[in-house]
Design an enzyme around this catalytic site. Structure first.
Site, PDB file in Angstrom:
ATOM      1  N   ASN A 135      -3.675 -12.966  15.340  1.00 48.53           N
ATOM      2  CA  ASN A 135      -4.486 -11.744  15.351  1.00 48.53           C
ATOM      3  C   ASN A 135      -5.165 -11.617  16.710  1.00 48.53           C
ATOM      4  OD1 ASN A 135      -5.011  -9.691  13.302  1.00 48.53           O
ATOM      5  ND2 ASN A 135      -7.170 -10.124  13.633  1.00 48.53           N
TER       6      ASN A 135
ATOM      7  N   HIS B  93       0.816  -1.221   0.000  1.00 50.23           N
ATOM      8  CA  HIS B  93       0.000   0.000   0.000  1.00 50.23           C
ATOM      9  C   HIS B  93       0.851   1.273   0.000  1.00 50.23           C
ATOM     10  CE1 HIS B  93      -3.739  -2.325   1.649  1.00 50.23           C
ATOM     11  NE2 HIS B  93      -3.551  -2.496   0.377  1.00 50.23           N
TER      12      HIS B  93
HETATM   13  P1  OAD Z   1      -7.424  -3.320  10.377  1.00 46.15           P
HETATM   14  O1  OAD Z   1      -7.452  -2.144  11.288  1.00 46.15           O
HETATM   15  O2  OAD Z   1      -8.606  -3.545   9.484  1.00 46.15           O
HETATM   16  O3  OAD Z   1      -7.236  -4.644  11.226  1.00 46.15           O
HETATM   17  C1  OAD Z   1      -6.233  -4.757  12.208  1.00 46.15           C
HETATM   18  C2  OAD Z   1      -6.405  -6.118  12.872  1.00 46.15           C
HETATM   19  O4  OAD Z   1      -5.338  -6.261  13.784  1.00 46.15           O
HETATM   20  C3  OAD Z   1      -7.718  -6.276  13.640  1.00 46.15           C
HETATM   21  O5  OAD Z   1      -8.325  -7.509  13.281  1.00 46.15           O
HETATM   22  C4  OAD Z   1      -7.262  -6.290  15.097  1.00 46.15           C
HETATM   23  O6  OAD Z   1      -8.014  -7.178  15.919  1.00 46.15           O
HETATM   24  C5  OAD Z   1      -5.856  -6.810  14.988  1.00 46.15           C
HETATM   25  N1  OAD Z   1      -4.956  -6.353  16.067  1.00 46.15           N
HETATM   26  C6  OAD Z   1      -5.017  -5.207  16.803  1.00 46.15           C
HETATM   27  N2  OAD Z   1      -3.990  -5.131  17.664  1.00 46.15           N
HETATM   28  C7  OAD Z   1      -3.255  -6.266  17.468  1.00 46.15           C
HETATM   29  C8  OAD Z   1      -2.062  -6.782  18.041  1.00 46.15           C
HETATM   30  N3  OAD Z   1      -1.387  -6.114  18.983  1.00 46.15           N
HETATM   31  N4  OAD Z   1      -1.614  -7.986  17.596  1.00 46.15           N
HETATM   32  C9  OAD Z   1      -2.280  -8.680  16.642  1.00 46.15           C
HETATM   33  N5  OAD Z   1      -3.413  -8.238  16.072  1.00 46.15           N
HETATM   34  C10 OAD Z   1      -3.892  -7.045  16.458  1.00 46.15           C
HETATM   35  O7  OAD Z   1      -6.072  -3.210   9.530  1.00 46.15           O
HETATM   36  P2  OAD Z   1      -5.592  -3.941   8.198  1.00 46.15           P
HETATM   37  O8  OAD Z   1      -6.130  -5.332   8.110  1.00 46.15           O
HETATM   38  O9  OAD Z   1      -4.150  -3.725   8.089  1.00 46.15           O
HETATM   39  O10 OAD Z   1      -5.699   0.080   3.245  1.00 46.15           O
HETATM   40  O11 OAD Z   1      -6.308  -3.075   7.111  1.00 46.15           O
HETATM   41  C11 OAD Z   1      -6.071  -3.395   5.772  1.00 46.15           C
HETATM   42  C12 OAD Z   1      -6.155  -2.179   4.919  1.00 46.15           C
HETATM   43  O12 OAD Z   1      -7.436  -1.566   5.150  1.00 46.15           O
HETATM   44  C13 OAD Z   1      -5.175  -1.091   5.270  1.00 46.15           C
HETATM   45  O13 OAD Z   1      -3.909  -1.285   4.697  1.00 46.15           O
HETATM   46  C14 OAD Z   1      -5.841   0.112   4.679  1.00 46.15           C
HETATM   47  C15 OAD Z   1      -7.290  -0.152   5.081  1.00 46.15           C
HETATM   48  O14 OAD Z   1      -8.226   0.234   4.203  1.00 46.15           O
HETATM   49  C16 OAD Z   1      -5.346   1.207   2.598  1.00 46.15           C
HETATM   50  O15 OAD Z   1      -5.060   2.224   3.187  1.00 46.15           O
HETATM   51  C17 OAD Z   1      -5.331   1.077   1.103  1.00 46.15           C
END
Ligand code: OAD
Length: 229
Positions: free
Chosen positions: A200, A102
């Site tokens: 996660n 990204h």
């Molecule tokens: P999210 O914010 O959607 O998800 C983060 C995940 O990490 C959640 O399921 C949390 O439960 C988990 N989490 C939180 N703290 C944690 C920890 N300490 N250890 C392990 N897990 C933990 O973020 P992404 O999946 O990265 O795209 O989001 C994907 C994309 O959605 C991003 O890159 C962004 C967004 O739209 C763009 O900007 C193009």
């Protein structure tokens, strides 16, 4: 092959997308992270990314980022890290075989000409930055909503998964499994015969595709899981 998302940086103090409820100062993230949002209000978009630059600079890589960098030194070419994060923390922890699908918060590019992206930590709060080649507006080198991922990045990930190996492990960490194509890589990995693991803090949307789910915080479990430390 490891895929990381915002959760891997949560213990460094950076809020995830879900934590923020998809909002920034009452604006939908799509309003500040899309070509349409930039066309409508580039100053607002730069204010958002300037704040994110400042926030990421005050954070440091955590034990999860460091464990991933350490396992890379053991596996060498047999390791690849793809991240959806733009915060630069994996590179700061020492990861080198890294695909930032990204983009990167600390790179800027021209929205109008093909001048190559450049390293940039500046914050643009009072005036809009302009390209010194074509005078077009500069923008963050981030893949926004509605934009294509770099085909070379996709190819690198897919080729890595397709490469025959005696044992392949696909590990996703700290990602809600909502945003494609990254959320679909677990299925691709399985098709190529990989074991699939998810670390996660909660169940992910694509959780059914993983063989093993470790419901935990990444900085707490990755050192043990990857290095047996
Ligand atoms: P999210 O914010 O959607 O998800 C983060 C995940 O990490 C959640 O399921 C949390 O439960 C988990 N989490 C939180 N703290 C944690 C920890 N300490 N250890 C392990 N897990 C933990 O973020 P992404 O999946 O990265 O795209 O989001 C994907 C994309 O959605 C991003 O890159 C962004 C967004 O739209 C763009 O900007 C193009």
């Amino acid at each position: 092959m490891v895929l990381t998302g915002a959760g891997v940086s949560a213990e460094s103090g950076l809020p995830t997308f879900r934590d923020a409820n998809g909002l920034w100062e009452h604006h939908a993230i799509e309003a500040v992270a899309s070509p349409e949002g930039f066309a409508a209000d580039p100053a607002l978009v730069w204010r958002f990314y300037s704040q994110r630059r400042a926030g990421a600079l005050t954070c440091a890589p955590n034990a999860g980022h460091r464990a991933l960098a350490e396992v890379e030194t053991q596996l060498g070419e047999r390791f690849l890290l793809a991240t959806q994060n733009v915060d630069g923390l994996h590179a700061r922890a020492g990861s080198q075989r890294l695909v930032e699908v990204h983009g990167n918060l600390f790179r800027t590019r021209c929205s109008a000409c093909s001048r190559p992206p450049f390293e940039d930590q500046a914050q643009y709060l009072s005036s809009l930055p302009r390209c010194d080649r074509c005078h077009g507006l500069l923008r963050p080198d981030i893949v926004w909503f509605g934009e294509m991922l770099n085909p070379a990045h996709l190819k690198r990930v897919e080729a890595f998964l397709a490469h025959p190996a005696p044992r392949t492990v696909f590990l996703a960490v700290g990602t809600s499994g909502v945003v494609y194509p990254a959320a679909g890589w677990v299925q691709l990995a399985k098709e190529y015969g990989a074991e699939t693991w998810l670390v996660n803090a909660e169940a992910a949307d694509n959780g059914a595709h993983f063989d093993t789910f470790v419901c935990a915080k990444s900085a707490e479990v990755l050192p043990d899981l990857l290095l047996g430390a």
